[in-house]
Design a protein around this motif. Structure first.
Motif, PDB file in Angstrom:
ATOM      1  N   ALA A   1     -10.864   9.126   1.504  1.00 26.65           N
ATOM      2  CA  ALA A   1      -9.840   8.456   0.706  1.00 26.65           C
ATOM      3  C   ALA A   1     -10.277   7.017   0.502  1.00 26.65           C
ATOM      4  O   ALA A   1     -11.242   6.553   1.105  1.00 26.65           O
ATOM      5  CB  ALA A   1      -8.479   8.540   1.383  1.00 26.65           C
ATOM      6  N   TYR A   2      -9.522   6.306  -0.338  1.00 29.34           N
ATOM      7  CA  TYR A   2      -9.863   4.916  -0.644  1.00 29.34           C
ATOM      8  C   TYR A   2      -8.623   4.052  -0.526  1.00 29.34           C
ATOM      9  O   TYR A   2      -7.536   4.425  -0.956  1.00 29.34           O
ATOM     10  CB  TYR A   2     -10.423   4.798  -2.069  1.00 29.34           C
ATOM     11  N   SER A   3      -8.777   2.889   0.088  1.00 31.30           N
ATOM     12  CA  SER A   3      -7.719   1.893   0.136  1.00 31.30           C
ATOM     13  C   SER A   3      -8.251   0.567  -0.407  1.00 31.30           C
ATOM     14  O   SER A   3      -9.353   0.154  -0.031  1.00 31.30           O
ATOM     15  CB  SER A   3      -7.226   1.680   1.569  1.00 31.30           C
ATOM     16  N   PRO A   4      -7.488  -0.118  -1.231  1.00 27.44           N
ATOM     17  CA  PRO A   4      -7.941  -1.412  -1.752  1.00 27.44           C
ATOM     18  C   PRO A   4      -7.906  -2.512  -0.709  1.00 27.44           C
ATOM     19  O   PRO A   4      -8.430  -3.598  -0.934  1.00 27.44           O
ATOM     20  CB  PRO A   4      -6.945  -1.697  -2.879  1.00 27.44           C
ATOM     21  N   ASP A   5      -7.281  -2.236   0.447  1.00 32.10           N
ATOM     22  CA  ASP A   5      -7.081  -3.280   1.462  1.00 32.10           C
ATOM     23  C   ASP A   5      -7.906  -3.070   2.717  1.00 32.10           C
ATOM     24  O   ASP A   5      -7.776  -3.838   3.671  1.00 32.10           O
ATOM     25  CB  ASP A   5      -5.600  -3.339   1.857  1.00 32.10           C
ATOM     26  N   SER A   6      -8.742  -2.049   2.774  1.00 25.94           N
ATOM     27  CA  SER A   6      -9.451  -1.706   3.999  1.00 25.94           C
ATOM     28  C   SER A   6     -10.954  -1.656   3.778  1.00 25.94           C
ATOM     29  O   SER A   6     -11.427  -1.081   2.804  1.00 25.94           O
ATOM     30  CB  SER A   6      -8.947  -0.349   4.525  1.00 25.94           C
ATOM     31  N   ILE A   7     -11.697  -2.277   4.704  1.00 30.23           N
ATOM     32  CA  ILE A   7     -13.164  -2.263   4.680  1.00 30.23           C
ATOM     33  C   ILE A   7     -13.644  -1.935   6.086  1.00 30.23           C
ATOM     34  O   ILE A   7     -13.211  -2.555   7.062  1.00 30.23           O
ATOM     35  CB  ILE A   7     -13.738  -3.622   4.229  1.00 30.23           C
ATOM     36  N   SER A   8     -14.543  -0.983   6.216  1.00 32.79           N
ATOM     37  CA  SER A   8     -15.048  -0.604   7.529  1.00 32.79           C
ATOM     38  C   SER A   8     -15.905  -1.719   8.132  1.00 32.79           C
ATOM     39  O   SER A   8     -16.731  -2.326   7.450  1.00 32.79           O
ATOM     40  CB  SER A   8     -15.880   0.671   7.421  1.00 32.79           C
TER      41      SER A   8
ATOM     42  N   ALA B   1       1.837   0.053  10.794  1.00 31.04           N
ATOM     43  CA  ALA B   1       1.793   0.622   9.453  1.00 31.04           C
ATOM     44  C   ALA B   1       0.458   0.311   8.767  1.00 31.04           C
ATOM     45  O   ALA B   1      -0.116   1.167   8.086  1.00 31.04           O
ATOM     46  CB  ALA B   1       2.952   0.095   8.613  1.00 31.04           C
ATOM     47  N   ARG B   2      -0.046  -0.879   8.970  1.00 29.14           N
ATOM     48  CA  ARG B   2      -1.334  -1.245   8.374  1.00 29.14           C
ATOM     49  C   ARG B   2      -2.474  -0.430   8.986  1.00 29.14           C
ATOM     50  O   ARG B   2      -3.402  -0.018   8.293  1.00 29.14           O
ATOM     51  CB  ARG B   2      -1.586  -2.742   8.563  1.00 29.14           C
ATOM     52  N   ARG B   3      -2.379  -0.201  10.291  1.00 27.77           N
ATOM     53  CA  ARG B   3      -3.407   0.602  10.972  1.00 27.77           C
ATOM     54  C   ARG B   3      -3.413   2.042  10.473  1.00 27.77           C
ATOM     55  O   ARG B   3      -4.472   2.638  10.252  1.00 27.77           O
ATOM     56  CB  ARG B   3      -3.128   0.578  12.481  1.00 27.77           C
ATOM     57  N   GLU B   4      -2.237   2.627  10.286  1.00 25.57           N
ATOM     58  CA  GLU B   4      -2.149   4.047   9.920  1.00 25.57           C
ATOM     59  C   GLU B   4      -2.425   4.288   8.435  1.00 25.57           C
ATOM     60  O   GLU B   4      -2.820   5.395   8.061  1.00 25.57           O
ATOM     61  CB  GLU B   4      -0.765   4.590  10.280  1.00 25.57           C
ATOM     62  N   THR B   5      -2.206   3.295   7.597  1.00 22.44           N
ATOM     63  CA  THR B   5      -2.342   3.488   6.152  1.00 22.44           C
ATOM     64  C   THR B   5      -3.545   2.789   5.534  1.00 22.44           C
ATOM     65  O   THR B   5      -3.980   3.164   4.436  1.00 22.44           O
ATOM     66  CB  THR B   5      -1.095   2.976   5.416  1.00 22.44           C
ATOM     67  N   GLY B   6      -4.047   1.735   6.182  1.00 20.41           N
ATOM     68  CA  GLY B   6      -5.083   0.920   5.560  1.00 20.41           C
ATOM     69  C   GLY B   6      -4.558   0.033   4.453  1.00 20.41           C
ATOM     70  O   GLY B   6      -5.332  -0.540   3.688  1.00 20.41           O
ATOM     71  N   LEU B   7      -3.229  -0.132   4.390  1.00 21.72           N
ATOM     72  CA  LEU B   7      -2.595  -0.851   3.291  1.00 21.72           C
ATOM     73  C   LEU B   7      -1.885  -2.113   3.768  1.00 21.72           C
ATOM     74  O   LEU B   7      -1.341  -2.165   4.878  1.00 21.72           O
ATOM     75  CB  LEU B   7      -1.568   0.044   2.604  1.00 21.72           C
ATOM     76  N   ALA B   8      -1.854  -3.117   2.900  1.00 25.99           N
ATOM     77  CA  ALA B   8      -1.055  -4.311   3.145  1.00 25.99           C
ATOM     78  C   ALA B   8       0.423  -3.939   3.218  1.00 25.99           C
ATOM     79  O   ALA B   8       0.862  -2.916   2.681  1.00 25.99           O
ATOM     80  CB  ALA B   8      -1.288  -5.334   2.038  1.00 25.99           C
TER      81      ALA B   8
END
Length: 412
Positions: A317-324, A71-78
Motif C-alpha cells: 500500500a502507499y501512504s503520502p505521510d510515511s517513509i521507511s 493512529a499514526r502508527r497503525e495507518t501511516g497517516l497524519a
C-alpha cells in the motif's frame, strides 16, 4: 473541511498496490513506551537494553498525545486524515474508534500471524470490543487504556482484556505490573514465532509509583520524576531478557514512545516543543542493522512503512505521510527526510477546526509552529529550547527563506 470520515480516509491516498516487494522479510517486535520523551529516556538507567548496541535516531517525533500517535502508527497517516486529533474517548464523539474499513491498516497489510499486546487506546468505548481484530490483529491481550486512579485502578490493580473478555489483575510483581506482564506475554508470542508482535507498555504513564525494589536502584523516592526513572529501570529489568530472546530468534526489534513526558516530571506532553514534547527515543536492533546514531529525521507515521519494509510487504500500500527508515538502519549514509510534521487538535471523530489545529513542521535547523493560525519560528541550532520566536523580529534572508519553505510543508 466538510469531508466525512470515509472520504477523508479515501482522500489520504493509501491504496493497495499491485504486489508486495520481493525482499527478505524478518519477524518484528514493535515496542511502544508511554509518555517517555527522549530526554527522560536518556536520563533513565536501562543496562540490559544498553548492553546490545542499537541504531538510534537523534531526531524522532512521536505525537502530541497517546491515541494520536497510535493512529499514526497503525495507518501511516497524519492525524487530520484519520480524525484522531486527541485521545480516544474524548468529545464530541467519546465512543468513536479509529476507522478500520480501508484495508490498509498496518496489521491488515502484513503477512503472517499478528498479535497486539498491552495498551490499546484506539477505541473510545469503555468496554472492550473487537476493534484490535478489526484492525487486522489475530489476537489482543492487554490494558484497554490507561489506569484511571479515580476508578480505583493503578499499576498494582487493573483490568486485563483478552480479546473482549475482562479479568482483574492484582499481584504486582508477578503478573500485574504492566512491564512485567506485557513482557511475559511477549515471551509467549515470540516462542510461538508470531511474525508481528506489537507491544505497548503503560510505563512511564501516571500514576507514578515506586516499583518493587529488586527491579530498580532508586530506593524509595518521594518525587514523581525519580519514580518515573525507577519505573523505566523496572521496564528494563522486565523487558531486557525478553528483548535478548527476541534478537536470538531473529526478530527485528523497534523501541519508541508515543509522546512527551508529563509536565509534573518536567516534560511537555501535549505541546509541540521539541525537548520534552515531540522528540522521543527510537532504537532499532536486528539482522543487518548497523549500530550507531543517525542524524536523519523520522516521524511517527514512518513506523507504518518501516514495518511493511521489515516484513517484506513494502509496496502492499502507499501512504503520502510515511517513509521507511529500515534502509537507514542498515546504511547510515542513506538520505532521509527533508522535514517532519505533526498535527493535533482537541477532539476526535471530526476534522480539525482552523482555530483549534496545532501543527508543526521542522527541517534540519528551523521549526515552524502554527497554533490555530498563530505562528512561531525557531532556530533549533541556536535555540534548542524554543524560547525565541523569530517572527517577533525582522527575519534575515536565510530565516525568511526557511519560513516560506516550512509554511508550504505544514500539514494541510
Amino acid at each position: 473541511m466538510t469531508l466525512t470520515r470515509r472520504s477523508l480516509l479515501a482522500a489520504a491516498a493509501i491504496v493497495p498496490a499491485i504486489q508486495h516487494r520481493a525482499t527478505m522479510s524478518h519477524k518484528l517486535l514493535l515496542v511502544t513506551l508511554d509518555d517517555v520523551d527522549a530526554r527522560l529516556w536518556a536520563r533513565a538507567r536501562h543496562p540490559r537494553i544498553d548492553a546490545i548496541p542499537a541504531c538510534s535516531f537523534d531526531v524522532a517525533w512521536g505525537s502530541v498525545l497517546c491515541s494520536n500517535f497510535r493512529a499514526r502508527r497503525e495507518t501511516g497517516l497524519a492525524a487530520h486524515r484519520t480524525l484522531m486529533g486527541a485521545n480516544a474517548g474524548m468529545p464530541p464523539h467519546p465512543n468513536w474508534a479509529l476507522g478500520t474499513g480501508t484495508g490498509a491498516l498496518l496489521a491488515q497489510l502484513l503477512p503472517g500471524s499478528k498479535v497486539a499486546l498491552g495498551k490499546w487506546h484506539l477505541d473510545g468505548r469503555s468496554d472492550p470490543t473487537t476493534h484490535p481484530l478489526d484492525c487486522g490483529y489475530d489476537y489482543y491481550l492487554g490494558s484497554w487504556k490507561n489506569f484511571p486512579p479515580e476508578q480505583g485502578e493503578n499499576y498494582s490493580g487493573w483490568t486485563k482484556t483478552e480479546m473482549t473478555r475482562l479479568r482483574g489483575v492484582r499481584t504486582y510483581w508477578t503478573t500485574a505490573y504492566p512491564t512485567q506482564d506485557t513482557a511475559n506475554d511477549i515471551r509467549l508470542e515470540i516462542n510461538r514465532h508470531a511474525e508481528l508482535v506489537q507491544a505497548s507498555f503503560n510505563c512511564a504513564h501516571a500514576p507514578f509509583h515506586v516499583p518493587p525494589p529488586h527491579m530498580h536502584g532508586h530506593g524509595n523516592p518521594e518525587d514523581d520524576e525519580t519514580k518515573a526513572l525507577a519505573m523505566l529501570e523496572a521496564f528494563d529489568w522486565c523487558f531486557g531478557p525478553v528483548f535478548v530472546d527476541a534478537l536470538r530468534r531473529g526478530y527485528v526489534v523497534i523501541l519508541t514512545s508515543d509522546n512527551g513526558s508529563a509536565t509534573s516530571i518536567g516534560g511537555k506532553k501535549g505541546s509541540l516543543y521539541e525537548i520534552g514534547g515531540l522528540r522521543v527515543p527510537l532504537l532499532v536492533w536486528g539482522p543487518g542493522v548497523v549500530p550507531g546514531s543517525r542524524a536523519q529525521m523520522v516521524q511517527a507515521t514512518d513506523l507504518w512503512e518501516t514495518c511493511l519494509d521489515v516484513r517484506g510487504a513494502l509496496g502492499a500500500a502507499y501512504s503520502p505521510d510515511s517513509i521507511s527508515f529500515w534502509r537507514i538502519c542498515q546504511d547510515p549514509d542513506i538520505d532521509g527526510r527533508t522535514h517532519i510534521q505533526c498535527d493535533a487538535w482537541s477532539s476526535v471523530g471530526e476534522p480539525p477546526q482552523p482555530g483549534d489545529w496545532k501543527r508543526a513542521v521542522r527541517g534540519a535547523r528551523y521549526k515552524l509552529w502554527d497554533l490555530g493560525g498563530a505562528r512561531r519560528l525557531y532556530d533549533l541550532l541556536l535555540d534548542p529550547w524554543e524560547m525565541t520566536n523569530l517572527l517577533q523580529s525582522t527575519l534575515s534572508s536565510e530565516e525568511e527563506e526557511a519560513y516560506e519553505w516550512l509554511v508550504e510543508r505544514l500539514p494541510q
